[in-house]
Motif scaffolding. Structure first.
Motif, PDB file in Angstrom:
ATOM      1  N   ALA A 270      84.843  44.420   9.882  1.00  0.00           N
ATOM      2  CA  ALA A 270      84.747  43.140  10.336  1.00  0.00           C
ATOM      3  C   ALA A 270      83.320  42.430   9.727  1.00  0.00           C
ATOM      4  O   ALA A 270      83.276  41.326   9.557  1.00  0.00           O
ATOM      5  CB  ALA A 270      84.267  43.077  11.832  1.00  0.00           C
ATOM      6  N   ALA A 271      82.208  43.241   9.359  1.00  0.00           N
ATOM      7  CA  ALA A 271      81.307  42.794   8.717  1.00  0.00           C
ATOM      8  C   ALA A 271      81.403  42.585   7.408  1.00  0.00           C
ATOM      9  O   ALA A 271      81.093  41.472   6.954  1.00  0.00           O
ATOM     10  CB  ALA A 271      80.078  44.128   8.669  1.00  0.00           C
ATOM     11  N   ASN A 272      82.446  43.339   6.708  1.00  0.00           N
ATOM     12  CA  ASN A 272      82.820  42.658   5.222  1.00  0.00           C
ATOM     13  C   ASN A 272      83.487  41.302   5.307  1.00  0.00           C
ATOM     14  O   ASN A 272      83.316  40.589   4.531  1.00  0.00           O
ATOM     15  CB  ASN A 272      83.345  43.897   4.653  1.00  0.00           C
ATOM     16  CG  ASN A 272      82.830  45.068   4.030  1.00  0.00           C
ATOM     17  OD1 ASN A 272      81.825  44.874   3.452  1.00  0.00           O
ATOM     18  ND2 ASN A 272      83.002  46.256   4.670  1.00  0.00           N
ATOM     19  N   GLU A 273      84.407  41.260   6.254  1.00  0.00           N
ATOM     20  CA  GLU A 273      85.202  40.123   6.383  1.00  0.00           C
ATOM     21  C   GLU A 273      84.284  39.145   6.494  1.00  0.00           C
ATOM     22  O   GLU A 273      84.367  37.726   6.127  1.00  0.00           O
ATOM     23  CB  GLU A 273      86.157  40.123   7.601  1.00  0.00           C
ATOM     24  CG  GLU A 273      87.143  38.855   7.808  1.00  0.00           C
ATOM     25  CD  GLU A 273      88.061  39.261   8.853  1.00  0.00           C
ATOM     26  OE1 GLU A 273      88.888  38.117   8.997  1.00  0.00           O
ATOM     27  OE2 GLU A 273      88.179  40.226   9.222  1.00  0.00           O
TER      28      GLU A 273
ATOM     29  N   GLY B  59      84.218  26.692   8.499  1.00  0.00           N
ATOM     30  CA  GLY B  59      84.183  28.086   8.740  1.00  0.00           C
ATOM     31  C   GLY B  59      85.146  28.385   9.667  1.00  0.00           C
ATOM     32  O   GLY B  59      85.791  27.760  10.568  1.00  0.00           O
ATOM     33  N   LYS B  60      85.362  29.841   9.882  1.00  0.00           N
ATOM     34  CA  LYS B  60      86.407  30.239  10.689  1.00  0.00           C
ATOM     35  C   LYS B  60      86.115  29.944  12.159  1.00  0.00           C
ATOM     36  O   LYS B  60      84.944  30.096  12.473  1.00  0.00           O
ATOM     37  CB  LYS B  60      86.445  32.042  10.449  1.00  0.00           C
ATOM     38  CG  LYS B  60      87.313  32.123   9.285  1.00  0.00           C
ATOM     39  CD  LYS B  60      87.557  33.588   9.162  1.00  0.00           C
ATOM     40  CE  LYS B  60      88.172  34.229   8.043  1.00  0.00           C
ATOM     41  NZ  LYS B  60      88.497  35.557   7.811  1.00  0.00           N
TER      42      LYS B  60
ATOM     43  N   LEU C  82      80.030  39.668  17.729  1.00  0.00           N
ATOM     44  CA  LEU C  82      78.493  39.205  18.548  1.00  0.00           C
ATOM     45  C   LEU C  82      78.804  38.401  19.391  1.00  0.00           C
ATOM     46  O   LEU C  82      77.930  38.391  20.585  1.00  0.00           O
ATOM     47  CB  LEU C  82      78.095  38.510  16.958  1.00  0.00           C
ATOM     48  CG  LEU C  82      76.874  37.715  17.390  1.00  0.00           C
ATOM     49  CD1 LEU C  82      75.626  38.700  17.725  1.00  0.00           C
ATOM     50  CD2 LEU C  82      76.267  36.891  16.226  1.00  0.00           C
ATOM     51  N   SER C  83      79.865  37.569  19.406  1.00  0.00           N
ATOM     52  CA  SER C  83      80.077  36.399  20.541  1.00  0.00           C
ATOM     53  C   SER C  83      81.304  36.734  21.455  1.00  0.00           C
ATOM     54  O   SER C  83      82.402  37.279  20.882  1.00  0.00           O
ATOM     55  CB  SER C  83      79.841  35.201  20.061  1.00  0.00           C
ATOM     56  OG  SER C  83      80.159  34.149  20.969  1.00  0.00           O
TER      57      SER C  83
ATOM     58  N   SER D 217      80.468  34.373  14.649  1.00  0.00           N
ATOM     59  CA  SER D 217      80.948  34.820  16.025  1.00  0.00           C
ATOM     60  C   SER D 217      81.551  36.233  15.976  1.00  0.00           C
ATOM     61  O   SER D 217      81.402  37.002  17.203  1.00  0.00           O
ATOM     62  CB  SER D 217      81.690  34.008  17.050  1.00  0.00           C
ATOM     63  OG  SER D 217      82.899  33.646  16.404  1.00  0.00           O
ATOM     64  N   ALA D 218      82.103  36.473  14.805  1.00  0.00           N
ATOM     65  CA  ALA D 218      82.625  37.897  14.835  1.00  0.00           C
ATOM     66  C   ALA D 218      82.017  38.943  14.137  1.00  0.00           C
ATOM     67  O   ALA D 218      82.430  40.063  13.708  1.00  0.00           O
ATOM     68  CB  ALA D 218      84.008  37.464  13.984  1.00  0.00           C
TER      69      ALA D 218
END
Length: 217
Positions: free
Chosen positions: A179-182, A24-25, A98-99, A70-71
Motif C-alpha cells: 500500500a505504501a508503494n502504491e 488524486g485517488k 491511515l484513514s 487516506s490509504a
C-alpha cells in the motif's frame, strides 16, 4: 485579432490542463451489513488469513510527505497472546490504512489489547474497519464463538523473511508495504501532472506576451 488569439490560447491551455491534471485517488469505505457475532466469526474464519488476540506494542504512522493519501499504511506491532487462525508469531505486524475513508482503523492504542482479523497480501497482514478487529474488552461474544485458541509461534527467521519480501525504499532503507508503494506511485504521478501543467501555462504566458509585443510593433 490579438485579443481573440489570446482567448484561443488561454482556452486551449485550460482544456489541456483539465485533461492533464487528474485528481488524486478518492476512496470510499463500504462494509457489508452488520452480522451477529457468531455469523461474523464464521465468515472471518473462512475469509481471513489470520485471527488472533494481542497487545499493541507500537503504532507507526506513515512518513509525512507533500501529498498524503487516506490509504497510506499505518504499521501496528502486536504482542500476540492467542491465535485462532494462521501461522501467527508472538510478535506480528499488521497494516491498516491511515484513514477510515479508506477503511483504515484510526484508533489503535499502544498498550491496549485487541482481537484482530486480517488478510495477507504480498507477505503482509492488513486489517480494516470491515473486519472483526476490535478492542478485546468489547469482543466477549466473538471470543465465545471462537472458542479455545492456540499459542502463537515463537519469533524466528520467518519474521525476517516476511519483511524481506516487502519492497525496499529507494534508499535501501526499511521495507514498505504494497500500500505504501502504491501511494508513493500515485503521489509521484500527481507531481508529474502538476509539473506538466505548470510548463504548459508558462508556454501559454510566453505566447501571449509575444503576441502583445508583436501588436505594439
Amino acid at each position: 485579432m490579438g485579443n481573440k488569439l489570446t482567448m484561443i490560447i488561454l482556452s486551449i491551455t485550460m482544456l489541456f490542463c483539465l485533461g492533464v491534471v487528474k485528481p488524486g485517488k478518492s476512496f470510499a469505505c463500504s462494509c457489508a451489513m452488520v452480522q451477529s457475532a457468531e455469523a461474523q466469526v464464521k465468515d472471518e474464519m473462512e475469509r481471513s488469513s489470520a485471527i488472533f488476540a494481542g497487545k499493541v506494542l507500537t503504532v507507526t504512522q506513515p512518513p509525512e510527505k507533500e501529498i498524503m493519501s487516506s490509504a497510506d499504511p499505518v504499521e501496528v506491532q502486536f504482542e500476540v497472546s492467542q491465535v485462532w487462525k494462521g501461522d501467527v508469531q508472538a510478535r506480528t505486524a499488521v497494516y491498516t490504512a491511515l484513514s477510515s475513508a479508506s477503511c483504515g482503523i484510526e484508533n489503535f492504542v499502544e498498550g491496549a489489547e485487541y482481537i484482530v482479523s486480517a488478510h495477507e497480501s504480498e507477505a503482509a497482514l492488513h486489517t480494516t474497519i470491515c473486519n472483526m478487529t476490535k478492542p478485546l474488552d468489547s469482543a466477549a461474544e466473538e471470543l465465545k464463538a471462537l472458542g479455545d485458541g492456540k499459542q502463537p509461534q515463537p519469533i524466528g527467521m520467518n519474521v525476517k523473511k516476511e519483511r524481506s519480501n516487502l519492497p525496499l525504499n529507494a534508499d535501501g532503507g526499511e521495507p514498505q508495504s504494497p500500500a505504501a508503494n502504491e501511494a508513493a506511485s500515485a503521489s509521484t504521478s500527481s507531481n508529474i501532472y502538476v509539473l506538466i501543467a505548470a510548463l504548459v501555462l508558462l508556454i501559454a504566458a510566453a505566447m501571449i506576451i509575444w503576441v502583445r509585443r508583436n501588436r505594439k510593433q
